[in-house]
Design a protein around this motif. Structure first.
Motif, PDB file in Angstrom:
ATOM      1  N   THR A 152       1.492  -1.191   0.222  1.00 49.00           N
ATOM      2  CA  THR A 152       0.103   0.136  -0.044  1.00 49.00           C
ATOM      3  C   THR A 152       0.867   1.034  -0.231  1.00 49.00           C
ATOM      4  O   THR A 152       0.386   2.074  -0.510  1.00 49.00           O
ATOM      5  CB  THR A 152      -0.676  -0.118   1.401  1.00 49.00           C
ATOM      6  OG1 THR A 152      -2.011  -1.396   1.195  1.00 49.00           O
ATOM      7  CG2 THR A 152      -1.785   0.521   1.295  1.00 49.00           C
ATOM      8  N   ILE A 153       1.829   0.930   0.937  1.00 49.44           N
ATOM      9  CA  ILE A 153       2.483   3.096   0.693  1.00 49.44           C
ATOM     10  C   ILE A 153       3.232   2.416  -0.315  1.00 49.44           C
ATOM     11  O   ILE A 153       3.816   4.150  -1.102  1.00 49.44           O
ATOM     12  CB  ILE A 153       3.464   2.846   2.029  1.00 49.44           C
ATOM     13  CG1 ILE A 153       3.223   2.903   3.166  1.00 49.44           C
ATOM     14  CG2 ILE A 153       4.527   3.525   1.954  1.00 49.44           C
ATOM     15  CD1 ILE A 153       3.992   2.414   4.772  1.00 49.44           C
ATOM     16  N   ARG A 154       3.928   1.162  -1.060  1.00 54.21           N
ATOM     17  CA  ARG A 154       4.603   1.922  -2.161  1.00 54.21           C
ATOM     18  C   ARG A 154       3.842   2.235  -3.569  1.00 54.21           C
ATOM     19  O   ARG A 154       3.598   2.732  -4.407  1.00 54.21           O
ATOM     20  CB  ARG A 154       5.138   0.006  -2.752  1.00 54.21           C
ATOM     21  CG  ARG A 154       6.491  -0.660  -2.281  1.00 54.21           C
ATOM     22  CD  ARG A 154       6.393  -1.413  -2.129  1.00 54.21           C
ATOM     23  NE  ARG A 154       6.842  -1.549  -3.883  1.00 54.21           N
ATOM     24  CZ  ARG A 154       6.151  -2.817  -4.631  1.00 54.21           C
ATOM     25  NH1 ARG A 154       5.917  -4.241  -3.985  1.00 54.21           N
ATOM     26  NH2 ARG A 154       6.563  -2.766  -6.330  1.00 54.21           N
ATOM     27  N   ALA A 155       2.374   1.492  -3.303  1.00 56.97           N
ATOM     28  CA  ALA A 155       1.404   2.120  -4.604  1.00 56.97           C
ATOM     29  C   ALA A 155       1.175   4.241  -4.131  1.00 56.97           C
ATOM     30  O   ALA A 155       0.697   4.548  -5.214  1.00 56.97           O
ATOM     31  CB  ALA A 155       0.017   1.304  -4.459  1.00 56.97           C
ATOM     32  N   ASN A 156       1.112   3.931  -2.648  1.00 55.91           N
ATOM     33  CA  ASN A 156       0.113   5.808  -2.626  1.00 55.91           C
ATOM     34  C   ASN A 156       1.584   6.557  -2.415  1.00 55.91           C
ATOM     35  O   ASN A 156       1.759   7.410  -2.573  1.00 55.91           O
ATOM     36  CB  ASN A 156       0.182   5.717  -1.030  1.00 55.91           C
ATOM     37  CG  ASN A 156      -1.105   5.263  -1.448  1.00 55.91           C
ATOM     38  OD1 ASN A 156      -2.523   5.204  -2.135  1.00 55.91           O
ATOM     39  ND2 ASN A 156      -1.324   4.543   0.435  1.00 55.91           N
ATOM     40  N   MET A 172      -2.219  -8.685  -8.613  1.00 54.72           N
ATOM     41  CA  MET A 172      -3.205  -8.630  -7.725  1.00 54.72           C
ATOM     42  C   MET A 172      -4.491  -8.003  -8.272  1.00 54.72           C
ATOM     43  O   MET A 172      -5.656  -8.197  -7.705  1.00 54.72           O
ATOM     44  CB  MET A 172      -2.657  -6.883  -7.257  1.00 54.72           C
ATOM     45  CG  MET A 172      -1.157  -7.090  -6.830  1.00 54.72           C
ATOM     46  SD  MET A 172      -1.315  -8.217  -4.478  1.00 54.72           S
ATOM     47  CE  MET A 172      -2.652  -6.717  -3.984  1.00 54.72           C
ATOM     48  N   ASN A 173      -4.539  -7.233  -9.387  1.00 58.78           N
ATOM     49  CA  ASN A 173      -5.983  -6.982 -10.225  1.00 58.78           C
ATOM     50  C   ASN A 173      -6.961  -8.358 -10.066  1.00 58.78           C
ATOM     51  O   ASN A 173      -7.493  -8.075  -9.780  1.00 58.78           O
ATOM     52  CB  ASN A 173      -6.130  -6.573 -10.986  1.00 58.78           C
ATOM     53  CG  ASN A 173      -5.495  -4.424 -11.228  1.00 58.78           C
ATOM     54  OD1 ASN A 173      -6.482  -4.618  -9.365  1.00 58.78           O
ATOM     55  ND2 ASN A 173      -5.155  -3.585 -11.803  1.00 58.78           N
ATOM     56  N   PRO A 193      -6.873   0.776   2.285  1.00 58.72           N
ATOM     57  CA  PRO A 193      -7.749   1.491   3.183  1.00 58.72           C
ATOM     58  C   PRO A 193      -8.080   2.968   2.882  1.00 58.72           C
ATOM     59  O   PRO A 193     -10.146   3.141   3.146  1.00 58.72           O
ATOM     60  CB  PRO A 193      -6.155   2.801   3.545  1.00 58.72           C
ATOM     61  CG  PRO A 193      -5.650   2.639   2.970  1.00 58.72           C
ATOM     62  CD  PRO A 193      -5.679   1.246   1.626  1.00 58.72           C
ATOM     63  N   GLU A 194      -8.036   3.188   1.309  1.00 62.09           N
ATOM     64  CA  GLU A 194      -9.533   4.050   1.017  1.00 62.09           C
ATOM     65  C   GLU A 194     -10.020   2.996   0.275  1.00 62.09           C
ATOM     66  O   GLU A 194     -10.771   4.620  -0.861  1.00 62.09           O
ATOM     67  CB  GLU A 194      -8.431   5.862   0.691  1.00 62.09           C
ATOM     68  CG  GLU A 194      -7.896   5.670   1.250  1.00 62.09           C
ATOM     69  CD  GLU A 194      -8.585   6.093   2.829  1.00 62.09           C
ATOM     70  OE1 GLU A 194      -9.938   6.451   2.493  1.00 62.09           O
ATOM     71  OE2 GLU A 194      -7.708   6.421   4.061  1.00 62.09           O
ATOM     72  N   GLY A 195     -10.160   2.238  -0.813  1.00 61.74           N
ATOM     73  CA  GLY A 195     -10.747   1.686  -1.430  1.00 61.74           C
ATOM     74  C   GLY A 195     -10.081   2.391  -3.243  1.00 61.74           C
ATOM     75  O   GLY A 195     -11.024   2.361  -4.081  1.00 61.74           O
ATOM     76  N   SER A 196      -8.769   2.826  -2.972  1.00 61.53           N
ATOM     77  CA  SER A 196      -8.448   3.577  -4.392  1.00 61.53           C
ATOM     78  C   SER A 196      -7.281   2.876  -5.003  1.00 61.53           C
ATOM     79  O   SER A 196      -7.359   3.257  -6.318  1.00 61.53           O
ATOM     80  CB  SER A 196      -8.396   4.334  -3.966  1.00 61.53           C
ATOM     81  OG  SER A 196      -7.208   4.745  -2.745  1.00 61.53           O
ATOM     82  N   ILE A 197      -7.313   1.482  -4.327  1.00 62.05           N
ATOM     83  CA  ILE A 197      -5.788   1.085  -5.046  1.00 62.05           C
ATOM     84  C   ILE A 197      -6.191  -0.101  -5.894  1.00 62.05           C
ATOM     85  O   ILE A 197      -5.368  -0.238  -7.162  1.00 62.05           O
ATOM     86  CB  ILE A 197      -4.848   0.507  -4.001  1.00 62.05           C
ATOM     87  CG1 ILE A 197      -4.723   1.734  -2.942  1.00 62.05           C
ATOM     88  CG2 ILE A 197      -3.347  -0.128  -4.693  1.00 62.05           C
ATOM     89  CD1 ILE A 197      -3.463   0.794  -1.686  1.00 62.05           C
ATOM     90  N   MET A 198      -7.148  -0.686  -5.522  1.00 54.92           N
ATOM     91  CA  MET A 198      -7.348  -2.210  -6.604  1.00 54.92           C
ATOM     92  C   MET A 198      -7.789  -2.054  -7.053  1.00 54.92           C
ATOM     93  O   MET A 198      -8.776  -0.668  -7.236  1.00 54.92           O
ATOM     94  CB  MET A 198      -8.135  -3.519  -5.736  1.00 54.92           C
ATOM     95  CG  MET A 198      -6.845  -3.822  -4.538  1.00 54.92           C
ATOM     96  SD  MET A 198      -5.063  -4.458  -5.735  1.00 54.92           S
ATOM     97  CE  MET A 198      -4.708  -4.512  -2.851  1.00 54.92           C
TER      98      MET A 198
END
Length: 591
Positions: A152-156, A172-173, A193-198
């Motif tokens: 998550t931190i890498r993506a953000n 992952m997808n 956490p925010e429903g925005s990564i996947m």
């Protein structure tokens, strides 16, 4: 995906021989360590009569009898990995190898390939369904928290080079819908956490609040951490005091996945000074105010708690040398710590039969003992809350912020001068460590890049292939220009310095560092032989590290480097330093 880190093969316990000078061997076939004592304490008699003795590394039964101990109570394995607690479940190796790649800093992270990512996610799913094959360890909640926090931190917030690879994104997808069905809500929150990564959104992450007040507070700060943000001093201390000590193994009052995500996330975001201060000071009063030793000088030694895996570790023997001329040293550490699981001072002391379960008050007594003058404290007794983290630390793979802050502790104070010495490896941690030392209010502070990131400076020539960051033997620190020094706030006058110590400049012949390769027995063999007066690489390293630390800290009588080194040599050659080790062994059971 094959495991990325191969554990070291089992090492057999070697039969060793120590060459001593006019020394009486203490031996017993039941144990696997030897101690030797001078038959004559005078400097001249030891140097005038020399004979070689073949000494097996065994603890003398006469010493056991003198101390009133039971031999059946000893369990002293000779390899560092033998000290790992069997109460802590082993992590899943496939996931642990992936964590080593993705749960690290913005420049060190190594993205996974698509095949590797599928293998990791498949392992997670099979573990969740109870379908692992024989020999595969269950994936722990702590591992899940650390792995998905890293992703998550890498993506953000990581730079493009260390964000998700195309292969990671596709895998992952593709498996995210199955992960949502199989994994608990706290893991889904950490992963998105925010429903925005996947690619497929979910309301689980945005709506997740946790269970109970402690977990709810942790979820609140974790949202900030997973977004790459930083926390205030009180926020960090609040979480630590809510959660620690853990109850058993890796379980506590909050989800271990959430707390593991918090720890690894703080390290990946690179802790701020205020965050490190919070970790450093959080449990200072766990046993009340620290006892105050009536000594003129006290140096706190902060070795990396996870030990040495390759090279000779000299600090225990350095402490014995320094005690001979009134420089008291307090060592602290653990029996075993991940990720390295290397040789520690506690392992060596336990191996030779010393009491390693001393309280700070008992350690104070050893510091004040004129025949001892140094002490060791285990984190187990000195800070049980932090010690309870050792299982989580193994399962998150990478070092948490506590791995830095625990090196700057004062479990016992002194009426006289105080100094802190700490080892480091990764560039950029020199100044934070020195900042923590200043915050402690000590007279002098020193950080050393020794071999393996430990405190042992070396006499070997510097490699032609320069490593990243400062070279081995780099030292940086400060000394107060006035004494007494009692203020615990900045503003006093200090002399700062940095130097690369070249042992050849002080008359040492370049030598390769002795290998120990996780052998506690071998490390003790080298140290005892050196304190017995046997010249060689181990002897030179003990002398170098004792004399140079004395000089850099501004200790009395060490203003001149050559004089400081000669003083250390005399402590060894006279037999006094070896006698201090013997005295410690006995006194640790009598305090």
């Amino acid at each position: 995906m094959n495991t990325l880190l191969n554990p070291n093969p089992n090492l057999s316990s070697p039969k060793i021989s120590i060459r001593t000078k006019n020394l009486r061997p203490l031996t017993n076939s039941r144990q696997q360590i030897s101690l030797v004592t001078p038959t004559n304490k005078t400097h001249t008699s030891i140097r005038s009569k020399r004979r070689d003795l073949s000494v097996r590394c065994v603890l003398d039964s006469s010493i056991i009898d003198q101390l009133g101990l039971s031999e059946s109570g000893f369990h002293n394995p000779s390899i560092s990995t033998s000290y790992r607690s069997l109460d802590i479940p082993k992590p899943n190796q496939t996931l642990l190898d992936a964590q080593a790649r993705v749960c690290t800093g913005p420049t060190q992270t190594k993205p996974l390939t698509e095949e590797q990512t599928y293998k990791v996610l498949d392992t997670i799913l099979r573990s969740a369904r109870g379908e692992l094959e024989d020999g595969e360890e269950e994936v722990s909640r702590a591992q899940l928290g650390a792995f998905f926090a890293g992703m998550t931190i890498r993506a953000n917030c990581f730079p493009e080079a260390t964000q998700w690879s195309e292969g990671e994104t596709r895998a992952m997808n593709a498996l995210w819908p199955r992960l949502i069905r199989e994994l608990p809500a706290d893991i889904i929150f950490i992963a998105d956490p925010e429903g925005s990564i996947m690619g497929v959104g979910t309301s689980i992450g945005p709506q997740f609040v946790g269970n109970g007040p402690n977990e709810m507070r942790l979820v609140g700060v974790l949202r900030e951490v997973l977004a790459g943000g930083h926390l205030g001093f009180e926020e960090v201390q609040g979480v630590l005091r809510d959660v620690l000590p853990l109850e058993t193994g890796i379980q506590g009052s909050v989800s271990e996945s959430l707390f593991s995500a918090f720890l690894i996330g703080q390290r990946m975001n690179r802790e701020t000074d205020r965050e490190l201060k919070a970790y450093c000071l959080a449990f200072d009063q766990e046993h009340g105010p620290p006892p105050v030793a009536d000594v003129k000088s006290l140096t706190h030694y902060g070795e990396p708690y996870d030990g040495n895996t390759r090279f000779f570790r000299s600090t225990l023997f350095v402490a014995a040398v320094r005690a001979c001329y009134g420089e008291a040293s307090l060592l602290h550490g653990v029996d075993y710590m991940s990720p390295k699981g290397g040789i520690t001072e506690e392992q060596m002391l336990k191996f030779i039969g010393a009491n390693t379960r001393l309280s700070p008050l008992q350690a104070k007594g050893l510091l004040e003992d004129e025949d001892v003058g140094f002490g060791y404290l285990s984190q187990r007794e000195a800070s049980p809350s932090l010690y309870s983290l050792r299982g989580v630390r193994e399962h998150i793979k990478k070092r948490p912020p506590i791995a830095t802050s625990e090196k700057v502790q004062q479990f016992v104070r002194a009426r006289g001068k105080e100094a802190i010495v700490a080892g480091f490896y990764h560039e950029g941690y020199e100044d934070p460590l020195l900042m923590l030392m200043r915050r402690r209010g000590v007279h002098s502070g020193l950080v050393v890049k020794g071999e393996e990131g430990a405190l042992s400076m070396t006499t070997r020539l510097r490699s032609a292939q320069a490593t990243n960051g400062p070279p081995v033997n780099y030292c940086s620190g400060f000394r107060s220009l006035s004494y007494p020094f009692v203020s615990e706030v900045d503003g006093v006058s200090r002399e700062s310095f940095s130097v690369e110590v070249n042992a050849k400049d002080y008359g040492f012949e370049p030598t390769d560092t002795p290998r120990t390769d996780r052998s506690v027995l071998r490390n003790i063999e080298l140290g005892l032989a050196a304190l017995s007066g046997e010249k060689g690489p181990a002897y030179d390293r003990i002398v170098l590290n004792a004399g140079m630390v004395d000089h850099l800290l501004g200790c009395d009588g060490a203003e001149d480097v050559s004089a400081a080194l000669d003083r250390a040599r005399e402590a060894i050659d006279s037999g006094k330093a070896l006698t201090r080790i013997m005295n410690y062994l006995k006194a640790s059971h009598k305090v």
